[in-house]
Design an enzyme around this catalytic site. Sequence first.
Site, PDB file in Angstrom:
ATOM      1  CG  HIS A  88      -0.291   0.497   2.647  1.00  0.00           C
ATOM      2  ND1 HIS A  88       0.045  -0.615   3.466  1.00  0.00           N
ATOM      3  CD2 HIS A  88       0.032   1.495   3.069  1.00  0.00           C
ATOM      4  CE1 HIS A  88       0.164  -0.109   4.634  1.00  0.00           C
ATOM      5  NE2 HIS A  88       0.505   1.360   4.409  1.00  0.00           N
ATOM      6  CG  ASP A 101       0.039  -4.029   3.045  1.00  0.00           C
ATOM      7  OD1 ASP A 101       0.347  -3.504   1.826  1.00  0.00           O
ATOM      8  OD2 ASP A 101       0.241  -3.288   3.979  1.00  0.00           O
ATOM      9  CB  SER A 124       3.099   1.813   6.033  1.00  0.00           C
ATOM     10  OG  SER A 124       2.130   1.601   6.904  1.00  0.00           O
TER      11      SER A 124
END
Length: 513
Positions: A134, A164, A239
């Site tokens: 993402h 992901d 992230s």
Amino acid sequence: MNKFGVSAQTLIAAAFGAAIMGSAFAVPKLLAPEAGAQPIAIQAPPGAPLSFADLIEKVEPAVVSVNVVSTQDLSELGDMDQFFEQFRGMPGLEDFFEQRREQQEQETPRTREARSLGSGFFISQDGLVVTNNHVVERATQIQIVMSDGREIDAELVGADPLTDLAVVRVKEPGPYPYVKFGSSKDIRKGDWVVALGNPFGLGGSASAGILSADGRELGAGSPYTDFLQIDAPINRGNSGGPTFDLKGNVIGVNSQILSPTGGSVGIGFAIPAELAKEVTDTLIQNGRVSRGWLGVQIGDLTPEFAEALGIEDVKGALIADVTTGSPAERAGLKRNDIILSVNGQKVTDSTSTTRLVAKLIANTKNKFDILRDGKPQSISVTVGERPADPNAISPVPGGANPAEPGAPSAVPGKMLPDFGVRLSPMDDATRIALGLRTGDTGLAITEVTKGGVFGEAGFEPGIIILDVNSRPVASVDAFERAIAEAKAANRSKVLLGLRVGQVTSYRTIDIPK
């Protein structure tokens, strides 16, 4: 220090604090120890470091910030609708904004440049970087910022939305400092972990905490991942960054947080190192991850379901639906089959089944042990390759587009007072509207009375009962026979296969005494 190991300053501060805060917050008095008693020694837990500085100094050069430029579709229709509402009913202005809205609907959607950031880490000296999918999704430009401030352009090697994870490669030759994947199985709940990354674009940030839990499932959006839960603070921008054990091994890739505020509340989730390594190795080799596909909708075989079916000590996945034209249908798997194992490896629930099937190689034959009508059997299934969007495949025979869900059959049906429900056979229009196959039968719930078994269970008119304890029910008589068989077998409940919209699911209901 006095003989009790307490400094004079501490005693003065305690007394002063008690005086200004009142007795409710008074510091307890120090009591003289009994003869021969020793002061209580407070020690750090075994393995707890006095500082994480050496660890962070060792691994930080391999941790990077990931800056991304991407294209984003820009549709102003929603904003225009909201703006238009305040002029509704005004002569002239209403016509003007209605024309403007129609004009926008006809225009080609525009795009705009969007910028985002995340974290990552080198896993090889030649410049391979792991991050989250993402972070780099729809990227047109990727830039890696190293801990020393160097900015290096990078390109996407491969990405896997279902876990992901993504891999990018810097365009300048190395060598680069890198870290290695360790094993998340080697740490226990309560062990120290350290997270590094780029929270809110600050870059080069470290935080420490413990492994709070493992094996976390976060719903249908992450069907292949049992997350590590950590309380080391991670925020937006973290992230794709690594979580380390105290030996400097990557034991997780930070991916998500649970937060009502958008900031860290001590609940973060990392993709375990074992899965991350498996996926990234595949991405480096192939640029994508190919997963086996069965083409079924499955659910857990819960103890309650097993009790209704009269089976004991059985774990598995219950097939709720089979996609038309899928490998499962071609192999002969059916709704209500219970998958027990795949190639001899036992399954425990729908999640373990999904992951086992995903690891199968497309177009290979595989042995599925199932339970059908209470009898074990084996079926050979040639699995396919998972489509990008399995939900886009029409479950309707012939690829027909289902109509809007219709009203239940107009046949008055029969009221069953013991259950507090009126049932009538499903008609063809309803069957087609619900995306069922030719020949599928069922009973439409047309009325539910208060206080009845169905009413207390939350059933509503419009729900279709496809089967009772895996037996199809084409008529109310068939329903009553299935209930009678369950009573004769001394069962207190039955399992209903239900169709709500275009989704098949299961529920149990109690048999009235």
